[in-house]
Design an enzyme around this catalytic site. Structure first.
Site, mmCIF file in Angstrom:
data_model
loop_
_atom_site.group_PDB
_atom_site.id
_atom_site.type_symbol
_atom_site.label_atom_id
_atom_site.label_comp_id
_atom_site.label_asym_id
_atom_site.label_seq_id
_atom_site.Cartn_x
_atom_site.Cartn_y
_atom_site.Cartn_z
ATOM 1 N N GLN A 87 0.857 -1.204 0.000
ATOM 2 C CA GLN A 87 0.000 0.000 0.000
ATOM 3 C C GLN A 87 0.891 1.251 0.000
ATOM 4 O O GLN A 87 2.099 1.166 0.232
ATOM 5 C CB GLN A 87 -0.907 0.006 1.235
ATOM 6 C CG GLN A 87 -0.216 -0.294 2.517
ATOM 7 C CD GLN A 87 -1.105 -0.998 3.549
ATOM 8 O OE1 GLN A 87 -2.322 -1.227 3.426
ATOM 9 N NE2 GLN A 87 -0.452 -1.366 4.652
ATOM 10 N N ASP A 105 0.740 -11.775 6.656
ATOM 11 C CA ASP A 105 -0.673 -11.685 6.286
ATOM 12 C C ASP A 105 -1.536 -12.322 7.378
ATOM 13 O O ASP A 105 -1.351 -13.491 7.723
ATOM 14 C CB ASP A 105 -0.890 -12.410 4.942
ATOM 15 C CG ASP A 105 -2.291 -12.179 4.395
ATOM 16 O OD1 ASP A 105 -2.472 -12.369 3.184
ATOM 17 O OD2 ASP A 105 -3.181 -11.792 5.185
ATOM 18 N N GLY A 106 -2.459 -11.540 7.889
ATOM 19 C CA GLY A 106 -3.340 -12.039 8.951
ATOM 20 C C GLY A 106 -4.179 -13.221 8.500
ATOM 21 O O GLY A 106 -4.538 -14.093 9.298
ATOM 22 N N ASP A 129 -8.227 -4.911 13.461
ATOM 23 C CA ASP A 129 -8.100 -3.466 13.272
ATOM 24 C C ASP A 129 -7.497 -3.250 11.892
ATOM 25 O O ASP A 129 -6.305 -2.933 11.729
ATOM 26 C CB ASP A 129 -7.197 -2.885 14.374
ATOM 27 C CG ASP A 129 -6.885 -1.424 14.125
ATOM 28 O OD1 ASP A 129 -5.892 -0.918 14.727
ATOM 29 O OD2 ASP A 129 -7.593 -0.772 13.325
HETATM 30 N N1 SAM Z 1 -8.170 2.155 12.047
HETATM 31 C C1 SAM Z 1 -7.880 2.058 10.630
HETATM 32 C C2 SAM Z 1 -9.150 1.899 9.845
HETATM 33 O O1 SAM Z 1 -10.207 1.683 10.466
HETATM 34 O O2 SAM Z 1 -9.071 2.003 8.612
HETATM 35 C C3 SAM Z 1 -6.934 0.927 10.392
HETATM 36 C C4 SAM Z 1 -5.700 1.043 11.213
HETATM 37 S S1 SAM Z 1 -4.342 0.091 10.767
HETATM 38 C C5 SAM Z 1 -3.328 1.284 10.049
HETATM 39 C C6 SAM Z 1 -4.878 -0.927 9.436
HETATM 40 C C7 SAM Z 1 -3.820 -1.952 9.140
HETATM 41 O O3 SAM Z 1 -4.362 -3.107 8.506
HETATM 42 C C8 SAM Z 1 -2.715 -1.458 8.192
HETATM 43 O O4 SAM Z 1 -1.530 -1.248 8.928
HETATM 44 C C9 SAM Z 1 -2.564 -2.573 7.157
HETATM 45 O O5 SAM Z 1 -1.228 -2.847 6.825
HETATM 46 C C10 SAM Z 1 -3.239 -3.727 7.884
HETATM 47 N N2 SAM Z 1 -3.701 -4.838 7.030
HETATM 48 C C11 SAM Z 1 -4.445 -4.768 5.895
HETATM 49 N N3 SAM Z 1 -4.648 -6.012 5.397
HETATM 50 C C12 SAM Z 1 -4.028 -6.886 6.250
HETATM 51 C C13 SAM Z 1 -3.873 -8.301 6.283
HETATM 52 N N4 SAM Z 1 -4.410 -9.095 5.333
HETATM 53 N N5 SAM Z 1 -3.183 -8.854 7.316
HETATM 54 C C14 SAM Z 1 -2.632 -8.057 8.286
HETATM 55 N N6 SAM Z 1 -2.732 -6.703 8.305
HETATM 56 C C15 SAM Z 1 -3.422 -6.133 7.289
#
Ligand code: SAM
Length: 291
Positions: free
Chosen positions: A36, A142-143, A161
Protein backbone atom coordinates in the site's frame (compact mmCIF):
# COMPACT_ATOMS: atom_id res chain seq x y z
CA UNK A 1 -15.04 26.69 -2.28
CA UNK A 2 -12.35 24.65 -4.05
CA UNK A 3 -9.78 23.42 -1.53
CA UNK A 4 -6.19 23.97 -2.58
CA UNK A 5 -4.44 20.61 -2.25
CA UNK A 6 -1.24 22.36 -1.29
CA UNK A 7 -2.93 23.32 1.98
CA UNK A 8 -5.63 20.65 2.41
CA UNK A 9 -5.68 16.85 2.40
CA UNK A 10 -9.10 15.62 1.30
CA UNK A 11 -10.58 12.13 1.35
CA UNK A 12 -13.63 11.96 -0.92
CA UNK A 13 -16.13 9.17 -0.22
CA UNK A 14 -16.93 8.69 -3.85
CA UNK A 15 -20.52 7.67 -4.33
CA UNK A 16 -21.67 9.13 -0.99
CA UNK A 17 -21.25 12.67 -2.27
CA UNK A 18 -19.17 13.68 0.74
CA UNK A 19 -15.51 14.33 1.50
CA UNK A 20 -13.52 15.13 4.61
CA UNK A 21 -10.58 17.55 4.57
CA UNK A 22 -7.84 18.50 7.03
CA UNK A 23 -5.74 21.63 6.65
CA UNK A 24 -2.11 20.61 6.28
CA UNK A 25 1.23 22.33 6.71
CA UNK A 26 3.43 19.83 4.83
CA UNK A 27 3.93 16.21 3.88
CA UNK A 28 6.34 14.47 6.23
CA UNK A 29 6.56 11.00 4.68
CA UNK A 30 5.61 8.98 1.65
CA UNK A 31 6.43 5.34 0.95
CA UNK A 32 5.05 2.86 -1.54
CA UNK A 33 5.40 -0.57 0.11
CA UNK A 34 4.62 -3.90 -1.61
CA UNK A 35 1.16 -3.64 -0.05
CA UNK A 36 0.00 0.00 0.00
CA UNK A 37 0.99 3.67 -0.22
CA UNK A 38 1.75 5.21 3.17
CA UNK A 39 1.73 8.98 3.69
CA UNK A 40 2.10 11.16 6.77
CA UNK A 41 1.18 14.86 6.85
CA UNK A 42 1.65 17.54 9.46
CA UNK A 43 -1.73 19.25 9.91
CA UNK A 44 -2.59 22.73 11.18
CA UNK A 45 -4.77 21.65 14.13
CA UNK A 46 -4.90 17.81 14.31
CA UNK A 47 -1.26 16.87 14.80
CA UNK A 48 0.11 14.32 12.35
CA UNK A 49 -2.16 12.49 9.89
CA UNK A 50 -1.55 8.90 8.72
CA UNK A 51 -2.98 8.04 5.28
CA UNK A 52 -2.95 4.63 3.60
CA UNK A 53 -3.92 4.39 -0.09
CA UNK A 54 -5.58 7.80 0.17
CA UNK A 55 -7.69 6.89 3.22
CA UNK A 56 -7.27 8.67 6.56
CA UNK A 57 -6.17 6.14 9.19
CA UNK A 58 -5.64 8.38 12.23
CA UNK A 59 -4.60 11.78 13.48
CA UNK A 60 -2.60 12.54 16.62
CA UNK A 61 -5.65 14.41 17.97
CA UNK A 62 -8.62 12.10 17.38
CA UNK A 63 -7.28 8.53 17.31
CA UNK A 64 -8.09 7.91 20.99
CA UNK A 65 -11.81 7.29 20.47
CA UNK A 66 -11.11 4.52 17.97
CA UNK A 67 -8.20 2.83 19.74
CA UNK A 68 -10.04 2.82 23.10
CA UNK A 69 -13.32 1.53 21.65
CA UNK A 70 -11.57 -1.20 19.64
CA UNK A 71 -9.92 -2.50 22.83
CA UNK A 72 -11.72 -1.95 26.14
CA UNK A 73 -15.32 -3.01 25.40
CA UNK A 74 -14.29 -6.47 24.14
CA UNK A 75 -11.72 -6.94 26.94
CA UNK A 76 -14.22 -6.02 29.67
CA UNK A 77 -16.84 -8.24 28.01
CA UNK A 78 -14.54 -11.26 28.20
CA UNK A 79 -14.46 -12.87 31.69
CA UNK A 80 -10.65 -13.05 31.91
CA UNK A 81 -8.75 -12.18 28.69
CA UNK A 82 -5.17 -13.44 28.71
CA UNK A 83 -4.19 -14.24 25.11
CA UNK A 84 -5.03 -11.46 22.64
CA UNK A 85 -4.37 -11.29 18.89
CA UNK A 86 -4.55 -8.07 16.87
CA UNK A 87 -4.85 -8.40 13.10
CA UNK A 88 -3.72 -5.17 11.46
CA UNK A 89 -3.24 -2.36 13.98
CA UNK A 90 0.17 -1.45 12.56
CA UNK A 91 0.03 2.03 14.12
CA UNK A 92 0.23 0.24 17.51
CA UNK A 93 -2.57 2.31 19.13
CA UNK A 94 -4.76 -0.72 19.86
CA UNK A 95 -1.76 -2.70 21.19
CA UNK A 96 -1.07 0.13 23.65
CA UNK A 97 -4.68 0.04 24.94
CA UNK A 98 -4.79 -3.77 25.20
CA UNK A 99 -1.65 -3.88 27.33
CA UNK A 100 -3.19 -1.49 29.85
CA UNK A 101 -5.10 -4.57 31.09
CA UNK A 102 -2.85 -6.26 33.68
CA UNK A 103 -4.60 -9.62 33.21
CA UNK A 104 -3.50 -9.81 29.57
CA UNK A 105 -0.48 -12.12 29.44
CA UNK A 106 0.27 -12.02 25.71
CA UNK A 107 -0.71 -9.74 22.81
CA UNK A 108 0.46 -10.71 19.32
CA UNK A 109 0.01 -8.06 16.63
CA UNK A 110 0.06 -9.29 13.02
CA UNK A 111 0.22 -6.53 10.41
CA UNK A 112 1.03 -7.31 6.80
CA UNK A 113 3.04 -4.13 6.34
CA UNK A 114 6.05 -3.25 8.51
CA UNK A 115 6.11 0.13 6.75
CA UNK A 116 3.08 1.21 8.79
CA UNK A 117 4.76 0.45 12.10
CA UNK A 118 7.98 2.14 11.00
CA UNK A 119 5.97 5.27 10.16
CA UNK A 120 4.14 5.06 13.51
CA UNK A 121 7.42 4.80 15.44
CA UNK A 122 8.71 7.93 13.73
CA UNK A 123 5.58 10.12 13.52
CA UNK A 124 3.26 8.74 16.24
CA UNK A 125 5.66 7.64 19.00
CA UNK A 126 2.93 8.35 21.56
CA UNK A 127 1.04 5.31 20.18
CA UNK A 128 4.06 2.99 20.40
CA UNK A 129 4.80 3.15 24.15
CA UNK A 130 3.79 -0.51 24.69
CA UNK A 131 5.82 -1.95 21.80
CA UNK A 132 8.61 -3.02 24.15
CA UNK A 133 6.25 -4.52 26.75
CA UNK A 134 7.48 -8.11 27.30
CA UNK A 135 3.89 -9.29 26.65
CA UNK A 136 3.89 -7.74 23.15
CA UNK A 137 4.93 -9.62 20.01
CA UNK A 138 4.90 -7.75 16.68
CA UNK A 139 4.78 -9.89 13.52
CA UNK A 140 4.70 -8.67 9.92
CA UNK A 141 2.73 -11.14 7.84
CA UNK A 142 -0.67 -11.68 6.29
CA UNK A 143 -3.34 -12.04 8.95
CA UNK A 144 -5.30 -14.37 6.69
CA UNK A 145 -2.48 -16.93 6.69
CA UNK A 146 -1.65 -16.37 10.36
CA UNK A 147 -5.16 -17.37 11.43
CA UNK A 148 -5.05 -20.45 9.20
CA UNK A 149 -2.00 -21.60 11.17
CA UNK A 150 -3.36 -20.70 14.64
CA UNK A 151 -3.88 -23.61 17.06
CA UNK A 152 -7.49 -24.51 17.89
CA UNK A 153 -8.78 -22.74 21.01
CA UNK A 154 -5.53 -20.85 21.53
CA UNK A 155 -6.92 -17.31 21.83
CA UNK A 156 -9.25 -15.46 24.20
CA UNK A 157 -9.77 -12.29 22.11
CA UNK A 158 -9.15 -11.41 18.45
CA UNK A 159 -9.22 -7.75 17.42
CA UNK A 160 -9.36 -7.03 13.68
CA UNK A 161 -8.10 -3.47 13.27
CA UNK A 162 -7.76 -3.51 9.50
CA UNK A 163 -8.03 -1.06 6.67
CA UNK A 164 -11.27 -0.94 4.67
CA UNK A 165 -12.31 -4.17 2.92
CA UNK A 166 -10.30 -3.52 -0.23
CA UNK A 167 -6.79 -4.60 -1.18
CA UNK A 168 -4.94 -6.73 1.39
CA UNK A 169 -7.77 -6.33 3.95
CA UNK A 170 -10.58 -7.58 1.71
CA UNK A 171 -10.35 -11.19 2.90
CA UNK A 172 -10.54 -10.14 6.54
CA UNK A 173 -14.27 -9.49 6.13
CA UNK A 174 -14.99 -12.90 4.57
CA UNK A 175 -16.52 -16.05 6.07
CA UNK A 176 -13.46 -18.19 5.45
CA UNK A 177 -11.21 -15.94 7.56
CA UNK A 178 -13.92 -15.59 10.22
CA UNK A 179 -14.20 -19.38 10.38
CA UNK A 180 -10.46 -19.55 11.10
CA UNK A 181 -10.94 -16.94 13.85
CA UNK A 182 -13.82 -18.96 15.31
CA UNK A 183 -11.64 -22.08 15.37
CA UNK A 184 -8.70 -20.29 17.02
CA UNK A 185 -10.88 -18.84 19.83
CA UNK A 186 -11.76 -20.73 23.01
CA UNK A 187 -15.44 -21.45 23.71
CA UNK A 188 -15.79 -18.16 25.60
CA UNK A 189 -13.49 -16.35 23.18
CA UNK A 190 -14.55 -13.05 21.57
CA UNK A 191 -13.92 -11.30 18.26
CA UNK A 192 -14.20 -7.56 17.63
CA UNK A 193 -13.81 -6.09 14.15
CA UNK A 194 -13.96 -2.54 12.87
CA UNK A 195 -17.21 -2.44 10.89
CA UNK A 196 -17.27 0.98 9.20
CA UNK A 197 -19.97 3.66 9.38
CA UNK A 198 -23.51 2.74 10.52
CA UNK A 199 -25.09 5.69 8.71
CA UNK A 200 -23.51 4.49 5.43
CA UNK A 201 -23.26 0.73 5.88
CA UNK A 202 -25.99 -0.58 8.21
CA UNK A 203 -27.70 -2.26 5.23
CA UNK A 204 -24.57 -3.14 3.28
CA UNK A 205 -21.15 -3.90 4.80
CA UNK A 206 -22.44 -4.28 8.36
CA UNK A 207 -25.25 -6.56 7.19
CA UNK A 208 -22.76 -8.61 5.15
CA UNK A 209 -20.26 -8.80 8.02
CA UNK A 210 -22.98 -9.97 10.42
CA UNK A 211 -23.97 -12.63 7.86
CA UNK A 212 -20.34 -13.78 7.45
CA UNK A 213 -19.85 -13.92 11.23
CA UNK A 214 -22.95 -16.07 11.65
CA UNK A 215 -21.89 -18.25 8.73
CA UNK A 216 -18.55 -18.73 10.47
CA UNK A 217 -20.35 -20.07 13.56
CA UNK A 218 -20.62 -17.03 15.82
CA UNK A 219 -24.07 -17.00 17.43
CA UNK A 220 -24.19 -13.65 19.27
CA UNK A 221 -23.26 -10.26 17.75
CA UNK A 222 -23.24 -6.70 19.07
CA UNK A 223 -22.21 -3.59 17.17
CA UNK A 224 -20.71 -0.71 19.15
CA UNK A 225 -21.14 2.82 17.78
CA UNK A 226 -18.80 5.72 18.52
CA UNK A 227 -17.39 8.89 16.95
CA UNK A 228 -14.17 8.96 14.91
CA UNK A 229 -13.80 12.48 13.52
CA UNK A 230 -11.39 11.57 10.71
CA UNK A 231 -13.33 8.57 9.37
CA UNK A 232 -16.03 8.75 6.68
CA UNK A 233 -19.04 10.58 8.28
CA UNK A 234 -17.29 10.72 11.67
CA UNK A 235 -19.70 7.98 12.89
CA UNK A 236 -18.01 4.59 13.24
CA UNK A 237 -18.63 1.10 14.56
CA UNK A 238 -17.01 -2.10 15.76
CA UNK A 239 -18.83 -5.44 15.83
CA UNK A 240 -18.25 -7.98 18.61
CA UNK A 241 -19.01 -11.68 18.09
CA UNK A 242 -19.21 -14.61 20.50
CA UNK A 243 -19.95 -18.35 20.52
CA UNK A 244 -22.88 -17.80 22.87
CA UNK A 245 -21.83 -15.21 25.45
CA UNK A 246 -24.31 -12.33 25.92
CA UNK A 247 -22.41 -9.33 24.52
CA UNK A 248 -24.65 -6.77 26.25
CA UNK A 249 -23.22 -7.85 29.64
CA UNK A 250 -19.68 -6.85 30.70
CA UNK A 251 -17.50 -6.60 33.81
CA UNK A 252 -18.95 -3.22 34.71
CA UNK A 253 -17.35 -2.95 38.16
CA UNK A 254 -13.93 -3.81 36.75
CA UNK A 255 -14.45 -1.19 34.04
CA UNK A 256 -15.43 1.42 36.64
CA UNK A 257 -12.53 0.60 38.96
CA UNK A 258 -9.83 0.23 36.29
CA UNK A 259 -7.53 3.23 36.10
CA UNK A 260 -6.81 3.06 32.38
CA UNK A 261 -6.33 6.77 31.80
CA UNK A 262 -8.82 6.65 28.91
CA UNK A 263 -10.32 9.79 27.35
CA UNK A 264 -13.34 8.25 25.67
CA UNK A 265 -13.93 4.76 27.08
CA UNK A 266 -15.80 4.41 30.36
CA UNK A 267 -18.36 1.91 31.64
CA UNK A 268 -21.11 4.42 30.82
CA UNK A 269 -19.77 5.01 27.29
CA UNK A 270 -19.50 1.23 26.83
CA UNK A 271 -23.16 0.89 27.70
CA UNK A 272 -24.06 3.85 25.48
CA UNK A 273 -22.10 2.41 22.54
CA UNK A 274 -24.28 -0.72 22.68
CA UNK A 275 -27.45 1.35 22.27
CA UNK A 276 -28.83 1.31 18.74
CA UNK A 277 -30.86 4.21 17.29
CA UNK A 278 -34.15 3.29 15.63
CA UNK A 279 -32.77 3.27 12.06
CA UNK A 280 -30.31 0.48 13.08
CA UNK A 281 -32.56 -1.59 15.32
CA UNK A 282 -33.61 -3.97 12.56
CA UNK A 283 -29.92 -4.89 12.25
CA UNK A 284 -28.84 -4.85 15.89
CA UNK A 285 -31.82 -6.69 17.39
CA UNK A 286 -29.78 -8.78 19.86
CA UNK A 287 -28.52 -5.76 21.73
CA UNK A 288 -31.83 -3.99 22.19
CA UNK A 289 -32.37 -3.37 25.90
CA UNK A 290 -34.74 -5.90 27.41
CA UNK A 291 -37.94 -4.03 28.26
N1 SAM B 1 -8.17 2.16 12.05
C1 SAM B 1 -7.88 2.06 10.63
C2 SAM B 1 -9.15 1.90 9.85
O1 SAM B 1 -10.21 1.68 10.47
O2 SAM B 1 -9.07 2.00 8.61
C3 SAM B 1 -6.93 0.93 10.39
C4 SAM B 1 -5.70 1.04 11.21
S1 SAM B 1 -4.34 0.09 10.77
C5 SAM B 1 -3.33 1.28 10.05
C6 SAM B 1 -4.88 -0.93 9.44
C7 SAM B 1 -3.82 -1.95 9.14
O3 SAM B 1 -4.36 -3.11 8.51
C8 SAM B 1 -2.71 -1.46 8.19
O4 SAM B 1 -1.53 -1.25 8.93
C9 SAM B 1 -2.56 -2.57 7.16
O5 SAM B 1 -1.23 -2.85 6.82
C10 SAM B 1 -3.24 -3.73 7.88
N2 SAM B 1 -3.70 -4.84 7.03
C11 SAM B 1 -4.45 -4.77 5.89
N3 SAM B 1 -4.65 -6.01 5.40
C12 SAM B 1 -4.03 -6.89 6.25
C13 SAM B 1 -3.87 -8.30 6.28
N4 SAM B 1 -4.41 -9.09 5.33
N5 SAM B 1 -3.18 -8.85 7.32
C14 SAM B 1 -2.63 -8.06 8.29
N6 SAM B 1 -2.73 -6.70 8.31
C15 SAM B 1 -3.42 -6.13 7.29
Amino acid sequence: MALDDRHWFSEPFGDEGIAFSLKIRRKLHEKQTPFQKIEVFETERWGNLLVIDGCMMLTSRDNFTYHEMMSHPVLFTHPAPKRVLIIGGGDCGVLQEVLKHPGVEQCVQVDIDEGVTRAALQYFPELCTANDDPRAELRFEDGLQYLKDCAVGSLDVVIVDSTDPVGPAEGLFGESFLRDVHRALTDDGLLVQQSESPILHVDSLIRDLHQAMRGAGFTRLATLQFPVVSYPTGWWSATMASKGADLTRFRENDAREADLGTHYYSADMHRAALTAPPFCQHRFTEQLRKR
